[in-house]
Design a protein around this motif. Structure first.
Motif, short mmCIF file in Angstrom:
data_model
loop_
_atom_site.label_atom_id
_atom_site.label_comp_id
_atom_site.label_asym_id
_atom_site.label_seq_id
_atom_site.Cartn_x
_atom_site.Cartn_y
_atom_site.Cartn_z
N VAL A 5 3.65 1.03 -3.66
CA VAL A 5 3.16 1.00 -5.05
C VAL A 5 2.55 2.35 -5.39
N LEU A 18 0.83 -1.21 0.00
CA LEU A 18 0.00 0.00 0.00
C LEU A 18 0.86 1.26 0.00
N SER A 73 0.41 3.96 -7.51
CA SER A 73 -0.69 3.96 -8.47
C SER A 73 -1.85 4.77 -7.90
N ALA A 74 -2.78 5.12 -8.79
CA ALA A 74 -3.92 5.95 -8.37
C ALA A 74 -4.72 5.25 -7.27
N VAL A 75 -4.87 3.93 -7.40
CA VAL A 75 -5.59 3.15 -6.38
C VAL A 75 -4.76 1.92 -6.05
N VAL A 76 -4.47 1.71 -4.77
CA VAL A 76 -3.77 0.50 -4.33
C VAL A 76 -4.67 -0.22 -3.32
N MET A 77 -4.75 -1.54 -3.46
CA MET A 77 -5.73 -2.31 -2.71
C MET A 77 -5.09 -3.48 -2.00
N VAL A 78 -5.73 -3.90 -0.93
CA VAL A 78 -5.40 -5.19 -0.33
C VAL A 78 -6.69 -6.00 -0.22
#
Lengths: 422, 422
Positions: B364, B361, B366-371
């Motif tokens: 990375v 998180l 990027s515009a959206v980072v997820m778990v």
């Protein structure tokens, strides 16, 4: 032929190195960043001898090539100015770190936790003129906001900037951060500046600082996103109901407090119904401070010794003790004039009338609109930001004075527990 | 020679008219804007016959010129699709008006009251491809956020767009707003699109919507500020500790739920320690849904029938039932791969390990980072914005899904009582 030869890095090599270095800074704590800034402040003072020697060379070159006294003064560094720069770096260290700030967040109906947080841009490019103080200024703001920075200063300051960047790099390395966080591309000359403007994917945002022509060049040539910090053709409108003392004080302050900066007043508009009441005392006070009045015919009919204003005057950012003055029929005519000639930086209305005030604030489309206040307040320091990156006159990303948060982007963090979309 | 001749407006005439019209909308109440949207929704339904006749012409022309079935489908309007468009316009009307929202404010030590409020950009330009629904979509979002909009749609939809803009203009005029708030410049062809990209001072922001090549052209040619809504080479990383059921469900959802959109999964990265455990069931589930696997050698060593992946696969946004799969040594290798090939749209890690989750998180970019969530959640509707202007993959102004507030700028309101700067 030697078996090995050292090849000087290309500009792309340098930008890739900036990108790589920026990763280390993106997750650095405020403690580490502040230690770097403290080391830079110390280096500016301990390295004064080297800095001033290089700067003397730049100033001498400037003098020989016929640089104006004003530009020489902007280029010149002194012990006192270096102390001021070191203090400014420590001020930046004392600011709140914008990185990691939560902008907004919520828990979605499906249980996903959503947070928008501030993150550094990554690599910030700066193109500016022969003012070596900008090198320190931009570098410290960029580092505090977690960004690597690539600097292209005016060639007339190349020796000064070269030493300053060396000292900054030594300071950064001394706290364990990569030197490539702050780099100059001055050695690549004009072509380097062009390459920087076109370095899509390597430079996240480009900030031009300097004259209107420099900014115009960058805005029209750049392929990377630019934050335009623009010129200020700034207006004050004296409404029919303007209080006399307020009008005199604010116009005088806005024009004469520091005429060479972008938030200084350039054109005074006066409601026809108040022109005879207000113009004589307002302009008399200005003349006491040496201001030359460029007025329209209606102004000349009320006060003496007015230089006739031409169409050019309305569009001019004098940055000097000159003021354009125009009598207008009403607030609509004032707003029409502003719409036509303003650079949309700052405009202020002086009025006691609520309807006029509300209309002006709502309808004038500028970064900062004021009622009964001096235009000189358009300033990051005055707004309480602690530091100022510049004053944006564009509408995208940031508008008006920019503080540290405006040197960041955001990202969305999505924390799920196995959710899929149905 | 006739005594008078009607001269068709130039593109500059039209843009000036947009700018002028935008002033009327900037201070319009939400009630007025919602009435305009309601009138547009009604016009889309009552004008269905005209719209469908024009659309049939476009589709027929497309068919004759060899347009693919897929593109023909995107171009085609039907009664059901018009109903959907009208409903979407009414949904926009129901959203909170972003204009006038106070972003932040304070009272300065000198007593000045400072407020930052949302204001419309002014004139928004949109360049898009042959999808007439975008005409209605962008126009309604622009109007609700107080902006005039200048539309340049794909030439293959010119008849449909012409009728849609006529109907929108009639609807706007019926509630007392100027028709020039929504204009098309389709009649100027490719040159018109170029002029739009260069219209500094007349267009405040330009939004390209469509293929990667369209966006690339706009981003590199535009002289006006652009919001880049980009392609998605989207990654899921299955960490060593990933839960099997979660991995299977999320990868399947991210790849197959709607493969043609930008938040669909394109490359699956798998930790070497979990590859033998996870890849067979994850890929079996995908194959049941018809997904073709393009894998590296380590993937092919674990599962059968893998198309060998080439360098190109890692950088490809398939937008189809194809998936690139790579086994990586660890999370660092996964993040290196993402750094190299991602378009920085959306990446998700599937893990039960807290350290891995937090690193992913944080690191990375990027515009959206997820778990532990499906990448399909990167969506304005899913984020609770009510509507989506697009998904920004740039870092300036807006990043990730954009809602109505992202179609606004801000301005600073300064309310003083005679303050001057000392």
């Amino acid at each position: 032929m030697t078996e090995q030869s050292v090849v000087a890095p290309t500009i792309t090599d340098k930008l890739v190195a900036s990108r790589e270095a920026s990763r280390h800074l993106a997750t650095a704590t405020a403690q580490v960043k502040n230690a770097a800034l403290e080391a830079i402040a110390a280096a500016v003072l301990s390295g004064a001898e080297r800095i001033l020697a290089a700067n003397e060379l730049d100033v001498a070159n400037g003098r020989e090539s016929g640089m104006s006294e004003g530009l020489q003064d902007r280029l010149r560094l002194t012990d006192a100015r270096l102390q001021g720069l070191a203090d400014a770096v420590r001020d930046v260290a004392a600011l709140v770190d914008p990185v990691g700030q939560v902008v907004r967040g919520s828990t979605l109906p499906n249980g996903i936790h959503l947070t928008q947080v501030r993150v550094p841009f990554g690599v910030v490019g700066a193109i500016y003129e022969a003012r070596p103080n900008v090198t320190i200024d931009i570098a410290s703001l960029a580092l505090k906001s977690g960004n690597a920075v690539v600097l292209r200063g005016g060639s007339a300051a190349q020796n000064s900037n070269g030493v300053l960047v060396e000292l900054i790099q030594e300071a950064i390395v001394s706290v364990g951060l990569p030197a490539e966080l702050v780099q100059t591309i001055d050695e690549f000359g004009r072509e380097g500046a062009k390459d920087l403007m076109r370095a899509r994917g390597l430079v996240d945002v480009l900030i031009p600082r300097g004259s209107a022509s420099l900014i115009q060049t960058v805005v029209t040539e750049a392929k990377v996103p630019v934050i335009e910090t623009g010129a200020g053709v700034v207006h004050v409108f004296l409404d029919a109901s303007a209080d006399l003392d307020t009008a005199v004080a604010i116009v005088h302050n806005a024009k004469t407090h520091r005429p060479s900066v972008c938030n200084a007043l350039e054109t005074l508009l006066v409601h026809a119904d108040s022109a005879e009441r207000l113009l004589p005392p307002v302009l008399a006070r200005l003349r006491d401070s040496g201001v030359t009045i460029h007025g329209d015919e209606r102004t000349a009919a009320i006060v003496a010794d007015v230089v006739p204003a031409t169409e050019d005057d309305w569009a001019t950012e004098y940055m000097s003790l000159d003021l354009a003055v125009r009598v207008v029929d009403d607030i609509d005519a004032a707003m029409d004039h502003i719409r036509r000639y303003s650079t949309h930086h700052t405009e202020s209305i002086i009025t006691q009338d609520l309807t006029s005030s509300e209309r002006f604030l709502a309808e004038v489309d500028s970064a900062v609109v004021m009622v009964n206040a001096s235009t000189r307040f358009t300033d990051g320091g005055e707004f309480g930001f602690g530091a100022e990156v510049g004053i944006s006159t564009q509408k995208l990303h940031a508008r008006g004075p920019m503080g540290l948060p405006e040197l960041t982007s955001t990202k969305w963090i999505v924390r799920g527990s196995g959710q899929v979309r149905s």
